[in-house]
Design an enzyme around this catalytic site. Structure first.
Site, PDB file in Angstrom:
ATOM      1  N   ASN A   1      24.214  34.493   7.050  1.00  0.00           N
ATOM      2  CA  ASN A   1      25.496  35.154   7.285  1.00  0.00           C
ATOM      3  C   ASN A   1      25.329  36.560   7.859  1.00  0.00           C
ATOM      4  OD1 ASN A   1      28.336  36.237   5.315  1.00  0.00           O
ATOM      5  ND2 ASN A   1      28.394  35.239   7.300  1.00  0.00           N
TER       6      ASN A   1
ATOM      7  N   ASP B   1      19.633  29.928  16.023  1.00  0.00           N
ATOM      8  CA  ASP B   1      19.685  31.166  15.244  1.00  0.00           C
ATOM      9  C   ASP B   1      18.996  32.302  16.007  1.00  0.00           C
ATOM     10  OD1 ASP B   1      19.634  33.190  13.366  1.00  0.00           O
ATOM     11  OD2 ASP B   1      19.018  31.878  11.726  1.00  0.00           O
TER      12      ASP B   1
ATOM     13  N   CYS C   1      26.482  29.745   8.246  1.00  0.00           N
ATOM     14  CA  CYS C   1      25.122  29.657   8.774  1.00  0.00           C
ATOM     15  C   CYS C   1      24.162  29.864   7.607  1.00  0.00           C
ATOM     16  CB  CYS C   1      24.889  30.641   9.929  1.00  0.00           C
ATOM     17  SG  CYS C   1      24.917  32.388   9.496  1.00  0.00           S
TER      18      CYS C   1
ATOM     19  N   CYS D   1      24.162  36.692  11.488  1.00  0.00           N
ATOM     20  CA  CYS D   1      24.163  36.537  12.952  1.00  0.00           C
ATOM     21  C   CYS D   1      25.238  35.573  13.417  1.00  0.00           C
ATOM     22  CB  CYS D   1      22.797  36.062  13.461  1.00  0.00           C
ATOM     23  SG  CYS D   1      21.479  37.286  13.356  1.00  0.00           S
ATOM     24  N   ARG D   2      24.977  34.276  13.281  1.00  0.00           N
ATOM     25  CA  ARG D   2      25.844  33.267  13.881  1.00  0.00           C
ATOM     26  C   ARG D   2      27.235  33.204  13.265  1.00  0.00           C
ATOM     27  NH1 ARG D   2      21.991  28.254  13.092  1.00  0.00           N
ATOM     28  NH2 ARG D   2      21.601  29.426  11.183  1.00  0.00           N
ATOM     29  N   SER D   3      27.319  33.064  11.953  1.00  0.00           N
ATOM     30  CA  SER D   3      28.642  32.887  11.351  1.00  0.00           C
ATOM     31  C   SER D   3      29.505  34.143  11.432  1.00  0.00           C
ATOM     32  CB  SER D   3      28.546  32.338   9.922  1.00  0.00           C
ATOM     33  OG  SER D   3      27.798  33.168   9.083  1.00  0.00           O
TER      34      SER D   3
END
Length: 138
Positions: free
Chosen positions: A11, A112, A8, A13-15
């Site tokens: 690095n 995000d 993401c 939140c999402r990934s």
């Protein structure tokens, strides 16, 4: 055993959420996550994301942000990006002749939650996409 890298922007939140979810679903797979930007290198996942994940029994406090590098193409069977912009940034770094698959993680972009504040909605998408990845075998 398959190896998967999630990417993401920062690095935090999402990934890392995708990495934590996949390691719960497929503990024998090699997983990692990173960001295309180096804003948060060395930091743990964002507190509200950790809290939302913990509410689902997913622990991610041990993860630390790092930035994507060209060497990642040689270390993973699959690179999953959270949105088109991150996918394009990863592709720009692809070494000549490298054939590692790079694709969107979910059916569309994963919004995000750092900006949307919808951590649970992000986790819903991540859990669905991770389950599909395991079902496909990558």
């Amino acid at each position: 055993m398959p190896s998967v890298l999630f990417v993401c922007l920062g690095n935090i939140c999402r990934s890392p959420a995708a990495e934590a979810v996949l390691r719960e679903l497929a503990p024998d797979w090699v997983t990692d996550s990173c960001g295309t930007a180096g804003y948060h290198v060395g930091e743990p996942p964002y507190g509200p994301m950790q809290q939302a994940a913990r509410g689902r029994g997913i622990e991610m406090s041990d993860l630390r942000a790092r930035q994507f590098s060209r060497a990642d193409f040689d270390h993973f069977d699959l690179i999953c990006c959270m949105d088109d912009e991150n996918l394009a940034n990863v592709e720009r770094l692809r070494p000549a002749g490298n054939t590692t698959p790079v694709r969107l993680f979910a059916d569309g972009p994963v919004p995000d939650p750092y900006y949307t504040r919808d951590f649970d909605g992000c986790l819903d998408i991540v859990q669905t996409a991770a389950q599909a990845l395991v079902t496909r075998g990558t």
